[in-house]
Design a protein around this motif. Structure first.
Motif, PDB file in Angstrom:
ATOM      1  N   SER A  22      23.004  43.833  50.173  1.00 19.47           N
ATOM      2  CA  SER A  22      24.415  43.450  50.274  1.00 19.47           C
ATOM      3  C   SER A  22      24.726  42.255  49.386  1.00 19.47           C
ATOM      4  O   SER A  22      25.841  42.103  48.901  1.00 19.47           O
ATOM      5  N   GLY A  23      23.761  41.417  49.110  1.00 18.59           N
ATOM      6  CA  GLY A  23      23.957  40.285  48.217  1.00 18.59           C
ATOM      7  C   GLY A  23      24.001  40.691  46.755  1.00 18.59           C
ATOM      8  O   GLY A  23      24.397  39.912  45.897  1.00 18.59           O
ATOM      9  N   CYS A  24      23.623  41.924  46.435  1.00 15.02           N
ATOM     10  CA  CYS A  24      23.602  42.398  45.055  1.00 15.02           C
ATOM     11  C   CYS A  24      24.887  43.105  44.657  1.00 15.02           C
ATOM     12  O   CYS A  24      24.999  43.578  43.538  1.00 15.02           O
ATOM     13  N   SER A  25      25.842  43.225  45.552  1.00 15.00           N
ATOM     14  CA  SER A  25      27.048  43.970  45.218  1.00 15.00           C
ATOM     15  C   SER A  25      27.856  43.230  44.157  1.00 15.00           C
ATOM     16  O   SER A  25      27.850  42.007  44.095  1.00 15.00           O
ATOM     17  N   ASP A  26      28.509  43.994  43.316  1.00 18.08           N
ATOM     18  CA  ASP A  26      29.325  43.407  42.266  1.00 18.08           C
ATOM     19  C   ASP A  26      30.596  42.834  42.855  1.00 18.08           C
ATOM     20  O   ASP A  26      31.161  43.370  43.804  1.00 18.08           O
ATOM     21  N   PRO A  27      31.096  41.728  42.265  1.00 21.39           N
ATOM     22  CA  PRO A  27      32.374  41.199  42.719  1.00 21.39           C
ATOM     23  C   PRO A  27      33.482  42.175  42.322  1.00 21.39           C
ATOM     24  O   PRO A  27      33.303  42.999  41.431  1.00 21.39           O
ATOM     25  N   PRO A  28      34.645  42.091  42.966  1.00 21.60           N
ATOM     26  CA  PRO A  28      35.745  42.982  42.599  1.00 21.60           C
ATOM     27  C   PRO A  28      36.115  42.801  41.127  1.00 21.60           C
ATOM     28  O   PRO A  28      35.965  41.718  40.577  1.00 21.60           O
ATOM     29  N   HIS A  29      36.592  43.865  40.523  1.00 21.79           N
ATOM     30  CA  HIS A  29      36.963  43.847  39.111  1.00 21.79           C
ATOM     31  C   HIS A  29      38.474  43.688  38.995  1.00 21.79           C
ATOM     32  O   HIS A  29      39.224  44.492  39.529  1.00 21.79           O
ATOM     33  N   PHE A  30      38.920  42.647  38.300  1.00 24.44           N
ATOM     34  CA  PHE A  30      40.346  42.378  38.169  1.00 24.44           C
ATOM     35  C   PHE A  30      40.835  42.455  36.735  1.00 24.44           C
ATOM     36  O   PHE A  30      42.037  42.441  36.508  1.00 24.44           O
ATOM     37  N   GLU A  31      39.963  42.510  35.755  1.00 24.83           N
ATOM     38  CA  GLU A  31      40.376  42.437  34.359  1.00 24.83           C
ATOM     39  C   GLU A  31      41.232  43.640  33.973  1.00 24.83           C
ATOM     40  O   GLU A  31      40.960  44.775  34.362  1.00 24.83           O
ATOM     41  N   GLY A  32      42.305  43.375  33.224  1.00 19.68           N
ATOM     42  CA  GLY A  32      43.157  44.444  32.726  1.00 19.68           C
ATOM     43  C   GLY A  32      44.596  44.004  32.602  1.00 19.68           C
ATOM     44  O   GLY A  32      44.945  42.858  32.861  1.00 19.68           O
ATOM     45  N   GLN A  33      45.437  44.950  32.194  1.00 18.34           N
ATOM     46  CA  GLN A  33      46.876  44.715  32.101  1.00 18.34           C
ATOM     47  C   GLN A  33      47.545  45.550  33.178  1.00 18.34           C
ATOM     48  O   GLN A  33      47.253  46.738  33.322  1.00 18.34           O
ATOM     49  N   TYR A  34      48.459  44.915  33.920  1.00 19.32           N
ATOM     50  CA  TYR A  34      49.087  45.560  35.075  1.00 19.32           C
ATOM     51  C   TYR A  34      50.598  45.394  35.028  1.00 19.32           C
ATOM     52  O   TYR A  34      51.114  44.407  34.509  1.00 19.32           O
ATOM     53  N   ILE A  35      51.286  46.369  35.621  1.00 19.49           N
ATOM     54  CA  ILE A  35      52.739  46.295  35.777  1.00 19.49           C
ATOM     55  C   ILE A  35      53.088  46.522  37.240  1.00 19.49           C
ATOM     56  O   ILE A  35      52.350  47.198  37.969  1.00 19.49           O
ATOM     57  N   GLY A  36      54.204  45.957  37.667  1.00 17.38           N
ATOM     58  CA  GLY A  36      54.673  46.161  39.030  1.00 17.38           C
ATOM     59  C   GLY A  36      55.184  47.588  39.209  1.00 17.38           C
ATOM     60  O   GLY A  36      55.863  48.124  38.328  1.00 17.38           O
ATOM     61  N   THR A  37      54.835  48.214  40.334  1.00 18.16           N
ATOM     62  CA  THR A  37      55.259  49.585  40.620  1.00 18.16           C
ATOM     63  C   THR A  37      55.835  49.656  42.031  1.00 18.16           C
ATOM     64  O   THR A  37      55.837  48.673  42.762  1.00 18.16           O
ATOM     65  N   LEU A  38      56.284  50.820  42.413  1.00 16.47           N
ATOM     66  CA  LEU A  38      57.006  51.006  43.666  1.00 16.47           C
ATOM     67  C   LEU A  38      56.148  51.611  44.772  1.00 16.47           C
ATOM     68  O   LEU A  38      55.435  52.593  44.543  1.00 16.47           O
ATOM     69  N   GLY A  39      56.223  51.033  45.953  1.00 16.95           N
ATOM     70  CA  GLY A  39      55.672  51.612  47.172  1.00 16.95           C
ATOM     71  C   GLY A  39      54.168  51.701  47.249  1.00 16.95           C
ATOM     72  O   GLY A  39      53.428  51.193  46.408  1.00 16.95           O
ATOM     73  N   ASN A  40      53.718  52.396  48.299  1.00 14.88           N
ATOM     74  CA  ASN A  40      52.283  52.577  48.540  1.00 14.88           C
ATOM     75  C   ASN A  40      51.623  53.462  47.493  1.00 14.88           C
ATOM     76  O   ASN A  40      50.433  53.345  47.248  1.00 14.88           O
ATOM     77  N   GLN A  41      52.395  54.370  46.897  1.00 13.79           N
ATOM     78  CA  GLN A  41      51.829  55.304  45.918  1.00 13.79           C
ATOM     79  C   GLN A  41      51.853  54.771  44.496  1.00 13.79           C
ATOM     80  O   GLN A  41      51.469  55.462  43.567  1.00 13.79           O
ATOM     81  N   CYS A  42      52.377  53.546  44.319  1.00  6.97           N
ATOM     82  CA  CYS A  42      52.366  52.875  43.012  1.00  6.97           C
ATOM     83  C   CYS A  42      53.092  53.693  41.949  1.00  6.97           C
ATOM     84  O   CYS A  42      52.582  53.911  40.844  1.00  6.97           O
TER      85      CYS A  42
END
Length: 177
Positions: A22-42
């Protein structure tokens, strides 16, 4: 070695292995370009409040580190482009950014200082997507004694917009194409 002792040894080995892995798990990946979208389905589309109609560009500051730090650039329809933020702070599975845009005084008018604090989380239901789970925009006017003009939160914006604009965890950020 009795059967009971052997079972206990196997269980102990299994428990130790799972803790170590469990200590070897990768941290979450956040790198990238994102835009705001609508609702739960994005879903892409119009209808977002101008403050959330955003483009967020997140980059890894030093990819060689085991636990990289992130920097970001934010553009919104309402406030234009913010300078690159201070490095994002990883807090468990969340990434927190603080943006600061200086006040602008000119012959055409005055724009107050703006502070934006946002918390991002991985969207577990959609690969490559993020949730903007917390958002606070504060406008400051340094010309007055009471510098705080207005503070707007994600909850405030949710109350002012039609249903299904935000998802159940906040604003869905989809990869920009």
């Amino acid at each position: 070695m009795t059967v009971s002792t052997r079972q206990q040894l196997c269980l102990m080995t299994l428990l130790i292995s799972s803790v170590l892995l469990s200590g070897c798990s990768d941290p979450p990946h956040f790198e990238g370009q994102y835009i705001g979208t609508l609702g739960n389905q994005c879903m892409p589309g119009s209808g977002l409040p101008a403050a959330l109609d955003m483009h967020l560009d997140i980059r890894v500051d030093d990819p060689e580190k085991r636990n990289p730090s992130y920097v970001a650039r934010l553009r919104t329809s309402a406030f234009g482009e913010f300078p690159v933020s201070a490095p994002g702070k990883l807090d468990g599975d969340q990434l927190v950014f603080e943006f600061d845009k200086d006040e602008v005084r000119g012959w055409t008018g005055y724009q107050p200082q703006l502070l934006v604090v946002m918390t991002l989380e991985s969207h577990t239901g959609k690969e490559g997507h993020l949730w903007l789970s917390e958002y606070t925009l504060t406008a400051l006017d340094t010309r007055t004694e009471s510098a705080n003009i207005e503070t707007v939160t994600l909850e405030d914006l949710a109350e002012r917009t039609p249903a299904n604009i935000l998802g159940k965890h906040g604003l869905c950020l989809a990869p920009a194409s």
